[in-house]
Write an enzyme that holds these catalytic residues in place. Structure first.
Site, short mmCIF file in Angstrom:
data_model
loop_
_atom_site.label_atom_id
_atom_site.label_comp_id
_atom_site.label_asym_id
_atom_site.label_seq_id
_atom_site.Cartn_x
_atom_site.Cartn_y
_atom_site.Cartn_z
N GLY A 144 0.98 -1.08 -0.03
CA GLY A 144 -0.16 -0.06 0.16
C GLY A 144 0.97 1.24 0.04
CB ILE A 178 3.30 1.85 4.47
CG1 ILE A 178 2.70 2.89 5.32
CG2 ILE A 178 4.60 1.44 5.36
CD1 ILE A 178 1.96 2.53 6.81
CB ALA A 238 2.51 -5.31 9.25
NE ARG A 239 -1.72 -2.23 13.95
CZ ARG A 239 -1.28 -1.38 13.66
NH1 ARG A 239 0.00 -1.27 13.21
NH2 ARG A 239 -1.87 -0.22 13.46
CD GLU A 278 3.24 -4.11 19.57
OE1 GLU A 278 2.45 -2.97 19.46
OE2 GLU A 278 3.56 -4.79 18.89
CG HIS A 296 3.92 -0.56 17.65
ND1 HIS A 296 2.76 -1.22 18.01
CD2 HIS A 296 3.78 0.14 16.65
CE1 HIS A 296 1.71 -1.15 16.81
NE2 HIS A 296 2.55 -0.04 15.81
#
Length: 321
Positions: free
Chosen positions: A155, A157, A236-237, A265, A284
């Site tokens: 995308g 990013i 990302a995640r 996290e 993060h």
């Protein structure tokens, strides 16, 4: 608590007087309320028409007022993903636009991605430890030049990451998104092409949103297809990667990893990822830079000018039905 009457309340995680370009409250009939996730709401949630979600305060705070926001028309996150508000979406009335922060995090996240790649390849964590121990750790280290990079999640990013890779003389940059398409820099492959692309990549960058389709995308099979000595970078995640499968691979020494996000996290004390060989962890901070707030404020002001003018917002990822 007694709430004041209002025309259309706007909940902001930044005081309105700190955001240039907001519609004038008198002419727009917008009442700006500051709420950054504190225990008390700034006004009756039922009167909120536009909700800007507090940034990096977690899902529990993000969704807490949603069930009572019976008049809300726009939910605006300040993150690239909306997974932290997804649990509250079923409580919203039909027709609510849920928007992400496209345009806010690209520069910062792409910068950190390059920093993680270079630090991991060039051995910077070892140099820091050597400096602490007053040891001169000379050696021969991999370069990013001549490496093949695979960006999974192409995308805005992902495109920004490729923009910053351009000067580094990579042998190849391959791109993967949910479905195949063309881009300015070349073809974008579909997720289904990963089994063919993974064995060719020296560096695999994950920049995809967290969805049911991408949960544990980097599972044991994905990681096993990566070439020996490859580097996995996750911006990302955390749940995009199967942590148990990753630990098995890095502990064997077959691949390395640089992680801005983890699962769980925050990463708790004593977790094996902290001391896994070949793993670099940042907490993060992909979007948490000086570049965030100016871009976030411009996005908020622009969205509210559209809202006051009766126009559709941008960056709409879904509309409740």
């Amino acid at each position: 608590m007694r709430f004041e009457d209002s025309a259309s309340d706007v909940w902001l995680p930044v005081p309105a007087d700190e955001i240039e370009g907001l519609p004038d409250p008198g002419g727009s009939r917008l009442n700006y309320r500051f709420w950054d996730g504190g225990p008390d709401f700034p006004a009756d949630p039922a009167r909120c028409a536009f909700y800007v979600v507090p940034y990096m305060k977690g899902s529990e705070i993000a969704v807490r007022p949603l069930g009572a926001m019976t008049s809300v028309r726009v939910v605006q996150t300040l993150s690239a993903g909306i997974d932290h508000v997804t649990p509250g979406i079923p409580a919203l009335r039909p027709g609510v636009a849920v928007c992400n922060a496209k345009g806010v995090h690209e520069a910062s996240t792409a910068e950190l991605t390059l920093a993680l790649i270079l630090a991991s390849l060039r051995g910077l964590p070892g140099f820091v430890r050597g400096q602490d121990a007053e040891e001169w750790r000379a050696g021969f280290y991999p370069a990013l030049a001549d490496k093949s990079v695979l960006i999974v999640g192409y995308g805005s990013i992902g495109a920004a990451i490729e923009d910053r890779l351009a000067p580094f003389e990579c042998a190849r940059v391959a791109r993967v998104a949910r479905s195949a398409r063309a881009s300015e820099r070349g073809p974008v492959h579909a997720l289904a092409d990963l089994p063919v692309l993974l064995p060719e990549a020296d560096v695999v960058v994950l920049s995809t949103p967290l969805t049911p389709d991408t949960h544990h995308l980097a599972d044991a099979g994905f990681l096993a297809r990566m070439k020996d000595g490859a580097l996995l970078v996750n911006v990302a995640r955390g749940p995009v990667v199967d942590t148990a499968a990753l630990l098995k691979e890095v502990e064997s020494g077959r691949i390395t990893a640089a992680l801005d996000v983890t699962d769980p996290e925050p990463l708790p004390a004593g977790h094996p990822l902290w001391h896994a060989p070949g793993v670099l962890i940042s907490p993060h901070v992909g979007g948490s830079t000086s570049a965030f707030m100016p871009r976030a404020k411009r996005l908020i002001a622009g969205q509210l000018r559209r809202f006051a003018a009766g126009e559709e917002p941008v960056n709409v990822l879904l509309t409740t039905g």
